[in-house]
Design a protein around this motif. Sequence first.
Motif, PDB file in Angstrom:
ATOM      1  N   VAL A  57      17.768   0.379  -6.259  1.00 28.43           N
ATOM      2  CA  VAL A  57      17.991  -0.844  -7.035  1.00 28.43           C
ATOM      3  C   VAL A  57      16.708  -1.277  -7.727  1.00 28.43           C
ATOM      4  CG1 VAL A  57      18.645  -3.269  -6.902  1.00 28.43           C
ATOM      5  CG2 VAL A  57      19.854  -1.573  -5.508  1.00 28.43           C
ATOM      6  N   VAL A  58      15.603  -1.221  -6.987  1.00 24.10           N
ATOM      7  CA  VAL A  58      14.304  -1.596  -7.569  1.00 24.10           C
ATOM      8  C   VAL A  58      13.951  -0.662  -8.729  1.00 24.10           C
ATOM      9  CG1 VAL A  58      11.846  -1.884  -7.096  1.00 24.10           C
ATOM     10  CG2 VAL A  58      13.529  -2.568  -5.381  1.00 24.10           C
ATOM     11  N   ALA A  59      14.229   0.634  -8.566  1.00 25.79           N
ATOM     12  CA  ALA A  59      13.957   1.594  -9.645  1.00 25.79           C
ATOM     13  C   ALA A  59      14.829   1.315 -10.864  1.00 25.79           C
ATOM     14  CB  ALA A  59      14.179   3.018  -9.141  1.00 25.79           C
ATOM     15  N   ALA A  60      16.079   0.906 -10.640  1.00 21.69           N
ATOM     16  CA  ALA A  60      16.962   0.575 -11.755  1.00 21.69           C
ATOM     17  C   ALA A  60      16.425  -0.622 -12.533  1.00 21.69           C
ATOM     18  CB  ALA A  60      18.376   0.289 -11.241  1.00 21.69           C
ATOM     19  N   VAL A  61      15.892  -1.610 -11.825  1.00 20.78           N
ATOM     20  CA  VAL A  61      15.270  -2.766 -12.484  1.00 20.78           C
ATOM     21  C   VAL A  61      14.081  -2.313 -13.328  1.00 20.78           C
ATOM     22  CG1 VAL A  61      14.016  -4.919 -12.097  1.00 20.78           C
ATOM     23  CG2 VAL A  61      16.052  -4.398 -10.737  1.00 20.78           C
ATOM     24  N   ALA A  62      13.291  -1.367 -12.786  1.00 20.27           N
ATOM     25  CA  ALA A  62      12.114  -0.881 -13.511  1.00 20.27           C
ATOM     26  C   ALA A  62      12.491  -0.151 -14.788  1.00 20.27           C
ATOM     27  CB  ALA A  62      11.293   0.042 -12.598  1.00 20.27           C
ATOM     28  N   ALA A  63      13.695   0.409 -14.842  1.00 21.96           N
ATOM     29  CA  ALA A  63      14.116   1.155 -16.028  1.00 21.96           C
ATOM     30  C   ALA A  63      14.406   0.248 -17.221  1.00 21.96           C
ATOM     31  CB  ALA A  63      15.350   1.995 -15.702  1.00 21.96           C
ATOM     32  N   VAL A  64      14.710  -1.015 -16.963  1.00 23.65           N
ATOM     33  CA  VAL A  64      15.137  -1.922 -18.039  1.00 23.65           C
ATOM     34  C   VAL A  64      14.053  -2.127 -19.100  1.00 23.65           C
ATOM     35  CG1 VAL A  64      15.912  -4.261 -18.586  1.00 23.65           C
ATOM     36  CG2 VAL A  64      16.846  -3.065 -16.591  1.00 23.65           C
ATOM     37  N   PRO A  65      12.817  -2.534 -18.731  1.00 24.92           N
ATOM     38  CA  PRO A  65      11.812  -2.708 -19.785  1.00 24.92           C
ATOM     39  C   PRO A  65      11.462  -1.410 -20.497  1.00 24.92           C
ATOM     40  CG  PRO A  65      10.814  -2.919 -17.615  1.00 24.92           C
ATOM     41  CD  PRO A  65      12.285  -2.920 -17.413  1.00 24.92           C
ATOM     42  N   TRP A  66      11.564  -0.278 -19.793  1.00 26.12           N
ATOM     43  CA  TRP A  66      11.279   0.995 -20.458  1.00 26.12           C
ATOM     44  C   TRP A  66      12.363   1.339 -21.466  1.00 26.12           C
ATOM     45  CZ3 TRP A  66       6.730   2.849 -20.773  1.00 26.12           C
ATOM     46  CH2 TRP A  66       5.797   2.589 -19.774  1.00 26.12           C
ATOM     47  N   LEU A  67      13.583   0.942 -21.183  1.00 24.03           N
ATOM     48  CA  LEU A  67      14.659   1.161 -22.148  1.00 24.03           C
ATOM     49  C   LEU A  67      14.397   0.374 -23.425  1.00 24.03           C
ATOM     50  CD1 LEU A  67      17.391   2.472 -22.693  1.00 24.03           C
ATOM     51  CD2 LEU A  67      18.483   0.478 -21.655  1.00 24.03           C
ATOM     52  N   VAL A  68      13.899  -0.864 -23.272  1.00 31.54           N
ATOM     53  CA  VAL A  68      13.553  -1.681 -24.437  1.00 31.54           C
ATOM     54  C   VAL A  68      12.444  -1.007 -25.238  1.00 31.54           C
ATOM     55  CG1 VAL A  68      12.595  -3.897 -25.181  1.00 31.54           C
ATOM     56  CG2 VAL A  68      14.260  -3.821 -23.316  1.00 31.54           C
TER      57      VAL A  68
END
Length: 430
Positions: free
Chosen positions: A194-205
């Motif tokens: 879950v923490v890794a999924a959160v980390a993916a969000v700003p990188w997607l932007v």
Amino acid sequence: MQSEKRADTGADASGERMGTPTVAGRLSPAFGVLAVVLLAINLRPGATSLGPVLAEIQQDLGMNAAVAGMLTGAPGFGFAIFGATAVALGVRVGLAAGLTMGAIAAAVGLLGRSVVGSVPLFLLLTVVAFAGMAIGNVLVPAYIKSRYPSRIASVMSAYTVSLAIGATSATMLSAPIAHLPGSSWRVSLGMWGVVAAVAAVPWLVLAVRERRRRASGEIGPRVSGSVFAVIRSRKALALALFFGMQSMHAYIQFGWIAQLYRDGGLPPTYAGAMVSLLASLGIPAGFVMPWVAARVRDPRPLVVALFVFMVSGYLGVWLAPTTMPWLWAILIGLAGCAFPLAMTLITARTRDLHITTQVSGFTQSAGYLLSAAGPLLVGVLLQVTGSWTAPMIFLLGCAVVFLIAGLLAAGPGFVDDELAQASAVDAGAR
């Protein structure tokens, strides 16, 4: 300081070629730092969260001891193998897009393995998670150099501190969370997905913005290359060996120092506390070392000091484990400052961003291969000889290699210049 400015300028220019923005544009620079910090926190828990609940995983999945042993050695090999491919990925899709893919792979692997019921699927998804983490290991230093050329030291500090926080938190929290009422090892491991999924969000932007800049022509064409293209540089080889030696020592310490303390007469709980003490020093080390290394003219005395700390700590644990055991743990922990120093040298001893990315990939792939082999060799020596004499002689010998490689890596000069000289020699020969 002049050399630092030249290096920064080179990184900025090549950042365009690698497909990564070098100016903030509409996004605040703090947004990129946040993305780096969130990802860094997730680059170690996939490995360090396993050990404390390994017995529960074995019992639930029916995993035998041989497979469990392979699982504990998998991070080093995974980081080495997939780290070698990270450069090609970054070149092909861009740094931000590559890091997005790495974060997503880590999230999928970590979440997936927490719900499966078979050993093969658990191992496969663990490999997927390690592949994502390996991509982050290699591409983040290059992203920092391209995005923050005038603030490399401060952002590298944030990166290495976050790595240490993630590794330490997973080690400390994994077992307690697994034993909460209504919880299990699945919850303990799955939360890191879950923490890794959160980390993916700003990188997607950041990846979306990177793609738009490429489509508008703001970002130039990509370049090609392999991590092995830097092998003709003596400094690149020294960086790889220095990183490998410090990484190997770290994994050996996490795996064997507690046993060395216990065999010397320290109670098990006290021995475990000493390992926690030396591991916790990675947090302040990650903050201080990049800042110090960026401001000293010659970082070679730092390498000598780390060597002295390492050897003194090893001799103390070996020869007088119950006499001031906390001092030996602190000395070994201080020697762990070699990790942020090695990461800082990757950016400090390269100018062109593309070279930085290649050196990062080559250094970490070779280094993590050594880190995977080290604990295994110590175990074999201990098993064959029945005492700690041979393993300690091995460790002290590796400390000498660490010193020599560190002095060469920290010495003046740039990988770029050595590669240019090698190319000129080849051209002259033709």
